[in-house]
Design a protein around this motif. Structure first.
Motif, short mmCIF file in Angstrom:
data_model
loop_
_atom_site.label_atom_id
_atom_site.label_comp_id
_atom_site.label_asym_id
_atom_site.label_seq_id
_atom_site.Cartn_x
_atom_site.Cartn_y
_atom_site.Cartn_z
N HIS A 1 -5.76 3.97 -4.36
CA HIS A 1 -6.81 3.81 -3.27
C HIS A 1 -7.43 5.05 -3.10
O HIS A 1 -8.57 5.25 -2.51
N ASN B 1 0.82 -0.79 -0.07
CA ASN B 1 0.44 -0.29 0.01
C ASN B 1 0.69 1.46 0.04
O ASN B 1 0.01 2.60 -1.25
N HIS C 1 -10.62 6.39 0.81
CA HIS C 1 -10.06 7.99 1.99
C HIS C 1 -10.90 9.15 1.16
O HIS C 1 -10.79 10.55 1.61
N ASP D 1 -7.78 2.70 5.64
CA ASP D 1 -6.37 1.52 5.53
C ASP D 1 -6.81 0.19 6.27
O ASP D 1 -6.08 -0.93 5.38
#
Ligand code: FES
Ligand code: FE
Length: 419
Positions: free
Chosen positions: A207, A200, A212, A354
């Motif tokens: 993402h 990540n 987010h 996350d």
């Protein structure tokens, strides 16, 4: 047999990564031996033991170690195991001591490793005990700009060689000024394979706009595609980062501009001055982050490093250190800490987003089914894109929406696993 299968099924250059890498306990065991016992692994920051006599206990790839600072100011690292009969010598997280007494039979070791006291020695051993041979086992430890790394591999290349070109970027994170860790690191356990965290941070800017998305809606970041602009960069040995740029506002303390310029090259300073954010990972599991948040209409940066410490194939401890410029005004340090806690910490907005994703990915990959059904992930984003010229080293891609750094991470992982 497993190594053979890994060699056949893990194909980062084609963008194919099988799910069993995250959910198979045997892969995890082999990984521990071939990756974590071979590479350099982060253990702490020099500023955590600032004074003579300070010590901290940390874990280096599954084994407890003691890191000490002696009275000459030199830092040492030892296996936290008494050389008499193997008791864990020190059980405190940190403190200040010039020597350690073993809780089992009372052998006493100096913070430089020598055995200096044995209860009733003359009486029991006479002069037969070879104290010199019984010094604590030294752990190979090297430091780069305050970051302490250890390794169990006696043949490991020097740390600076392992970091290679990546140092150019790392300097901006930890070497731009005299940096210090604020407080004790935050620690929390997440039911996730450690590679999801590294993956990540090494390359997944994509993402951000979805996971987010609520943060953009709250107006804390400009808009949903803010995470695309900038560069994705990787270097040798699996290291990689995402550089968010440009940024019209300088988010660091103005007072420190000279210190930054003294510590950085012109090119590095230019990157810093235009930085929007910087997110990356040093192979295998040390991620870092410079992020800017608007608090009460003021843009403020915060810098942190974090380790995804494996506790099993489906569990890790996240250890997060917040770093701050030592010479920054106290008021700035406080605001920077607030912005860190608001975004990345167990109570931070980004962190909660996350870790929920990390947990679900790991759960779906666990057990024998993903292995037998040969489930794979798609890492083909930007596969045929050409790198661009950049002021810093490495392989650089214009805009952050590519999976090049993740492919590079798995390429090095595969190299170590099949060595
Ligand atoms: Fe430490 Fe015996 S095990 S003194
Ligand atoms: Fe995220």
């Amino acid at each position: 047999q497993l190594i053979h299968y890994i060699r056949e099924t893990v194909q980062p250059e084609k963008g194919i990564i099988p799910a069993y890498l995250l959910g198979n306990p045997t892969v995890y065991d082999v990984e521990h031996e071939k990756v974590f016992l071979k590479t350099w692994v982060f253990v702490g920051h020099e500023s955590e033991v600032p004074n003579a006599g300070d010590f901290m206990t940390r874990e280096l790839s599954g084994y407890s170690i003691i890191i000490t600072r002696d009275k000459e100011g030199e830092i040492h690292a030892f296996h936290n195991m008494c050389t008499h009969r193997g008791m864990k010598l020190c059980r405190a997280d940190k403190g200040n001591k010039s020597s350690f007494t073993c809780p089992y039979h009372g052998f006493n070791f100096k913070n430089t490793g020598e055995l200096i006291g044995v209860p009733l020695e003359k009486n029991i051993y006479g002069s037969t005990l070879d104290r010199l041979k019984m010094s604590l086992h030294k752990v190979k430890l090297e430091s780069y700009k305050g970051l302490l790394f250890g390794t169990w591999n006696d043949e490991a290349e020097p740390l600076e060689e392992f970091l290679g070109d990546f140092k150019w970027y790392l300097d901006i994170v930890v070497g731009r000024a005299e940096m210090e860790v604020i407080g004790a690191p935050q620690r929390f356990v997440v039911n996730s394979n450690w590679k999801v965290g590294s993956d990540n941070f090494v390359g997944d800017s994509y993402h951000t706009m979805v996971t987010h998305g609520s943060i953009a809606k709250l107006g804390m970041v400009p808009n949903a595609t803010y995470s695309k602009r900038g560069y994705q960069i990787y270097t040798e040995n699996g290291h990689g980062l995402n550089l968010g740029t440009p940024n019209p506002d300088f988010a660091f303390p103005e007072e420190l501009k000279d210190e930054y310029k003294n510590n950085l090259s012109e090119g590095q300073y230019e990157v810093l001055a235009n930085l929007k954010n910087m997110i990356g990972n040093i192979f295998p599991n040390l991620s870092f982050l410079i992020s800017h948040t608007k608090i009460k209409d003021q843009l403020i940066s915060n810098t942190s490093i974090r380790m995804w410490r494996p506790l099993g194939f489906n569990k890790m401890e996240v250890i997060a250190w917040m770093l701050v410029e030592k010479n920054a005004p106290q008021e700035w340090k406080d605001r920077s800490r607030d912005s860190f806690i608001l975004t990345f910490s167990p109570s931070g907005i980004f962190e909660q987003d996350d870790t929920e994703v990390f947990t679900d990915i790991t759960e779906a990959a666990s057990g024998p089914m993903p292995f037998h059904k040969n489930l794979t992930y798609n890492y083909t984003m930007g596969l045929h894109r050409e790198p661009v010229e950049f002021i810093g080293p490495g392989v650089v891609f214009d805009d952050k929406f590519t999976e090049a750094s993740q492919r590079n991470f798995y390429k090095y992982w595969l190299e170590l696993m099949t060595k």
